[in-house]
Design a protein around this motif. Structure first.
Motif, PDB file in Angstrom:
ATOM      1  N   LYS A  74       0.846  -1.195   0.000  1.00  0.00           N
ATOM      2  CA  LYS A  74       0.000   0.000   0.000  1.00  0.00           C
ATOM      3  C   LYS A  74       0.880   1.244   0.000  1.00  0.00           C
ATOM      4  O   LYS A  74       2.003   1.218   0.506  1.00  0.00           O
ATOM      5  CB  LYS A  74      -0.914   0.032   1.233  1.00  0.00           C
ATOM      6  CG  LYS A  74      -1.986  -1.041   1.246  1.00  0.00           C
ATOM      7  CD  LYS A  74      -2.969  -0.778   2.382  1.00  0.00           C
ATOM      8  CE  LYS A  74      -4.091  -1.791   2.397  1.00  0.00           C
ATOM      9  NZ  LYS A  74      -5.175  -1.408   3.326  1.00  0.00           N
ATOM     10  N   PHE A  75       0.342   2.339  -0.539  1.00  0.00           N
ATOM     11  CA  PHE A  75       1.091   3.591  -0.545  1.00  0.00           C
ATOM     12  C   PHE A  75       0.137   4.772  -0.416  1.00  0.00           C
ATOM     13  O   PHE A  75      -0.870   4.849  -1.123  1.00  0.00           O
ATOM     14  CB  PHE A  75       1.900   3.725  -1.840  1.00  0.00           C
ATOM     15  CG  PHE A  75       2.880   4.866  -1.811  1.00  0.00           C
ATOM     16  CD1 PHE A  75       4.149   4.687  -1.296  1.00  0.00           C
ATOM     17  CD2 PHE A  75       2.523   6.122  -2.283  1.00  0.00           C
ATOM     18  CE1 PHE A  75       5.061   5.730  -1.263  1.00  0.00           C
ATOM     19  CE2 PHE A  75       3.423   7.176  -2.256  1.00  0.00           C
ATOM     20  CZ  PHE A  75       4.692   6.983  -1.740  1.00  0.00           C
ATOM     21  N   TRP A  76       0.500   5.702   0.500  1.00  0.00           N
ATOM     22  CA  TRP A  76      -0.307   6.904   0.714  1.00  0.00           C
ATOM     23  C   TRP A  76       0.601   8.119   0.756  1.00  0.00           C
ATOM     24  O   TRP A  76       1.405   8.282   1.670  1.00  0.00           O
ATOM     25  CB  TRP A  76      -1.097   6.801   2.019  1.00  0.00           C
ATOM     26  CG  TRP A  76      -1.935   8.013   2.311  1.00  0.00           C
ATOM     27  CD1 TRP A  76      -3.157   8.307   1.779  1.00  0.00           C
ATOM     28  CD2 TRP A  76      -1.603   9.086   3.200  1.00  0.00           C
ATOM     29  NE1 TRP A  76      -3.606   9.510   2.271  1.00  0.00           N
ATOM     30  CE2 TRP A  76      -2.675  10.018   3.151  1.00  0.00           C
ATOM     31  CE3 TRP A  76      -0.503   9.364   4.015  1.00  0.00           C
ATOM     32  CZ2 TRP A  76      -2.678  11.195   3.883  1.00  0.00           C
ATOM     33  CZ3 TRP A  76      -0.496  10.540   4.749  1.00  0.00           C
ATOM     34  CH2 TRP A  76      -1.586  11.436   4.689  1.00  0.00           C
ATOM     35  N   ILE A  77       0.517   8.962  -0.248  1.00  0.00           N
ATOM     36  CA  ILE A  77       1.252  10.228  -0.403  1.00  0.00           C
ATOM     37  C   ILE A  77       2.769  10.018  -0.383  1.00  0.00           C
ATOM     38  O   ILE A  77       3.445  10.231  -1.368  1.00  0.00           O
ATOM     39  CB  ILE A  77       0.832  11.277   0.651  1.00  0.00           C
ATOM     40  CG1 ILE A  77      -0.678  11.529   0.576  1.00  0.00           C
ATOM     41  CG2 ILE A  77       1.597  12.586   0.412  1.00  0.00           C
ATOM     42  CD1 ILE A  77      -1.178  12.580   1.565  1.00  0.00           C
ATOM     43  N   PHE A  78       3.334   9.640   0.761  1.00  0.00           N
ATOM     44  CA  PHE A  78       4.788   9.470   0.853  1.00  0.00           C
ATOM     45  C   PHE A  78       5.184   8.190   1.566  1.00  0.00           C
ATOM     46  O   PHE A  78       6.365   7.857   1.637  1.00  0.00           O
ATOM     47  CB  PHE A  78       5.426  10.650   1.609  1.00  0.00           C
ATOM     48  CG  PHE A  78       4.989  10.764   3.051  1.00  0.00           C
ATOM     49  CD1 PHE A  78       5.621  10.037   4.046  1.00  0.00           C
ATOM     50  CD2 PHE A  78       3.933  11.585   3.412  1.00  0.00           C
ATOM     51  CE1 PHE A  78       5.224  10.132   5.368  1.00  0.00           C
ATOM     52  CE2 PHE A  78       3.524  11.698   4.724  1.00  0.00           C
ATOM     53  CZ  PHE A  78       4.165  10.968   5.713  1.00  0.00           C
ATOM     54  N   LYS A  79       4.211   7.470   2.091  1.00  0.00           N
ATOM     55  CA  LYS A  79       4.519   6.351   2.981  1.00  0.00           C
ATOM     56  C   LYS A  79       3.939   5.047   2.468  1.00  0.00           C
ATOM     57  O   LYS A  79       2.758   4.962   2.145  1.00  0.00           O
ATOM     58  CB  LYS A  79       3.952   6.644   4.382  1.00  0.00           C
ATOM     59  CG  LYS A  79       4.353   5.650   5.444  1.00  0.00           C
ATOM     60  CD  LYS A  79       5.838   5.739   5.753  1.00  0.00           C
ATOM     61  CE  LYS A  79       6.230   4.833   6.933  1.00  0.00           C
ATOM     62  NZ  LYS A  79       7.689   4.817   7.138  1.00  0.00           N
ATOM     63  N   GLY A  80       4.786   4.041   2.392  1.00  0.00           N
ATOM     64  CA  GLY A  80       4.326   2.716   2.022  1.00  0.00           C
ATOM     65  C   GLY A  80       4.129   1.844   3.241  1.00  0.00           C
ATOM     66  O   GLY A  80       4.714   2.091   4.298  1.00  0.00           O
ATOM     67  N   CYS A  81       3.286   0.839   3.118  1.00  0.00           N
ATOM     68  CA  CYS A  81       3.112  -0.128   4.200  1.00  0.00           C
ATOM     69  C   CYS A  81       2.812  -1.496   3.596  1.00  0.00           C
ATOM     70  O   CYS A  81       2.450  -1.611   2.426  1.00  0.00           O
ATOM     71  CB  CYS A  81       2.013   0.304   5.173  1.00  0.00           C
ATOM     72  SG  CYS A  81       0.373   0.409   4.458  1.00  0.00           S
ATOM     73  N   HIS A  82       2.972  -2.525   4.424  1.00  0.00           N
ATOM     74  CA  HIS A  82       2.863  -3.895   3.938  1.00  0.00           C
ATOM     75  C   HIS A  82       1.509  -4.506   4.266  1.00  0.00           C
ATOM     76  O   HIS A  82       0.899  -4.203   5.286  1.00  0.00           O
ATOM     77  CB  HIS A  82       3.944  -4.778   4.587  1.00  0.00           C
ATOM     78  CG  HIS A  82       5.327  -4.261   4.397  1.00  0.00           C
ATOM     79  ND1 HIS A  82       5.984  -4.320   3.200  1.00  0.00           N
ATOM     80  CD2 HIS A  82       6.196  -3.676   5.275  1.00  0.00           C
ATOM     81  CE1 HIS A  82       7.183  -3.802   3.324  1.00  0.00           C
ATOM     82  NE2 HIS A  82       7.338  -3.390   4.573  1.00  0.00           N
ATOM     83  N   TYR A  83       1.054  -5.364   3.364  1.00  0.00           N
ATOM     84  CA  TYR A  83      -0.023  -6.287   3.718  1.00  0.00           C
ATOM     85  C   TYR A  83       0.609  -7.402   4.555  1.00  0.00           C
ATOM     86  O   TYR A  83       1.749  -7.806   4.302  1.00  0.00           O
ATOM     87  CB  TYR A  83      -0.636  -6.928   2.476  1.00  0.00           C
ATOM     88  CG  TYR A  83      -1.416  -6.005   1.576  1.00  0.00           C
ATOM     89  CD1 TYR A  83      -2.690  -5.558   1.910  1.00  0.00           C
ATOM     90  CD2 TYR A  83      -0.890  -5.607   0.344  1.00  0.00           C
ATOM     91  CE1 TYR A  83      -3.414  -4.734   1.064  1.00  0.00           C
ATOM     92  CE2 TYR A  83      -1.606  -4.779  -0.507  1.00  0.00           C
ATOM     93  CZ  TYR A  83      -2.865  -4.351  -0.145  1.00  0.00           C
ATOM     94  OH  TYR A  83      -3.572  -3.533  -0.989  1.00  0.00           O
ATOM     95  N   LYS A  84      -0.129  -7.914   5.528  1.00  0.00           N
ATOM     96  CA  LYS A  84       0.391  -9.061   6.279  1.00  0.00           C
ATOM     97  C   LYS A  84       0.409 -10.291   5.385  1.00  0.00           C
ATOM     98  O   LYS A  84       1.330 -11.096   5.415  1.00  0.00           O
ATOM     99  CB  LYS A  84      -0.454  -9.294   7.528  1.00  0.00           C
ATOM    100  CG  LYS A  84      -0.259  -8.217   8.595  1.00  0.00           C
ATOM    101  CD  LYS A  84      -1.005  -8.556   9.864  1.00  0.00           C
ATOM    102  CE  LYS A  84      -0.735  -7.499  10.933  1.00  0.00           C
ATOM    103  NZ  LYS A  84      -1.474  -7.779  12.199  1.00  0.00           N
ATOM    104  N   ASN A  85      -0.616 -10.424   4.598  1.00  0.00           N
ATOM    105  CA  ASN A  85      -0.662 -11.484   3.592  1.00  0.00           C
ATOM    106  C   ASN A  85      -1.775 -11.160   2.614  1.00  0.00           C
ATOM    107  O   ASN A  85      -2.663 -10.372   2.917  1.00  0.00           O
ATOM    108  CB  ASN A  85      -0.884 -12.872   4.224  1.00  0.00           C
ATOM    109  CG  ASN A  85      -2.134 -12.906   5.088  1.00  0.00           C
ATOM    110  OD1 ASN A  85      -3.251 -12.769   4.596  1.00  0.00           O
ATOM    111  ND2 ASN A  85      -1.948 -13.082   6.389  1.00  0.00           N
TER     112      ASN A  85
END
Length: 261
Positions: A135-146
């Motif tokens: 996932k990505f929002w403006i400047f920050k990405g994050c992970h799906y757990k699965n």
């Protein structure tokens, strides 16, 4: 089903490329509907298209050498324009190892079973963590757990470009291009941001692509430089929004205060 496979090389001979080894080992070239573009950004080369064709077991190959190190976004757009009559565009870095021997036929079967899907993505893990899709929002990405195999919908999804399979008719219809203001970092994030404005669906493939995430090995000044380039790409991607641009600037200031850039 005509598929264009693009592999970009940099300072690596084709025979040392993990990606091209996978194509050769699993005989992707035997599928006459596959065409391969090997784009070499290395400063020098003694390779020919015929040599690569023998390696890939096919005559459907084009070798392009640009010692000036052409921007990836320009490479992607050039291939899209030249092969616009193809059905699917698959982009690979030089160091992605395909795990499934039947990946090419599996992908075709999955595409035929899902005619409404425009984006097909392998799973890319690093150090036991799912990095792509993410996932990505403006400047920050994050992970799906699965993510389970199959169709997903997410207004914030993004992915690493390597392994991405995109329906060319969809890209042409909505004039989705690769942002040529970006040469390296942010190209994938910007591309998926444009795709999501039209279609938030994507298909997670039953394939765990082995891919070297070089940023995971960076330390010191190299890491700081990577972060600077990353933020530069993020500013370009968000330049249509004053609010988002301000958010990125404040995040950049925050990182400077922490000594991270």
């Amino acid at each position: 089903m005509k598929k264009l496979y693009l592999v970009v090389l940099y300072k690596q001979k084709y025979s040392d490329s993990q990606t091209l080894h996978s194509f050769s080992e699993f005989y992707f070239g035997k599928n006459k509907n596959n065409f391969f573009v090997v784009w070499d950004n290395s400063p020098s080369s003694d390779t020919s298209g015929a040599e690569i064709g023998r390696f890939l077991h096919t005559e459907n190959v084009e070798y392009i050498h640009t010692p000036e190190n052409t921007a990836l976004s320009k490479i992607y757009n050039t291939c899209l324009d030249k092969y616009s009559d193809f059905d699917f565009f698959l982009i690979f870095d030089q160091d992605s190892k395909i795990m499934r021997p039947d990946y090419d036929s599996y992908l075709e079967k999955t595409i035929l079973e899902n005619p409404e899907i425009n984006i097909f993505l392998p799973q890319i893990y690093s150090q036991g963590k799912l990095y792509s899709p993410g996932k990505f929002w403006i400047f920050k990405g994050c992970h799906y757990k699965n993510l389970s195999v199959g169709i997903h919908k997410d207004k914030l999804y993004t992915a690493i470009m390597s392994g991405t399979c995109a329906r060319i008719d969809f890209l042409k219809k909505h004039n989705i291009r690769f942002n040529e203001n970006l040469s390296l970092y942010g190209i994938d994030t910007c591309f998926f941001s444009d795709v999501r404005k039209i279609d938030i669906k994507f298909y997670v493939l039953e394939e765990r692509l082995a891919h070297d995430l070089s940023e995971n090995h960076l330390i010191g000044e190299d890491l700081k430089n990577h972060t600077r380039l990353y933020l530069k790409g993020t500013l370009i991607m968000n330049n249509h929004s004053i609010l988002k641009t301000l958010i990125v600037y404040f995040y950049q200031l925050y990182l400077k205060l922490l000594g991270k850039i």
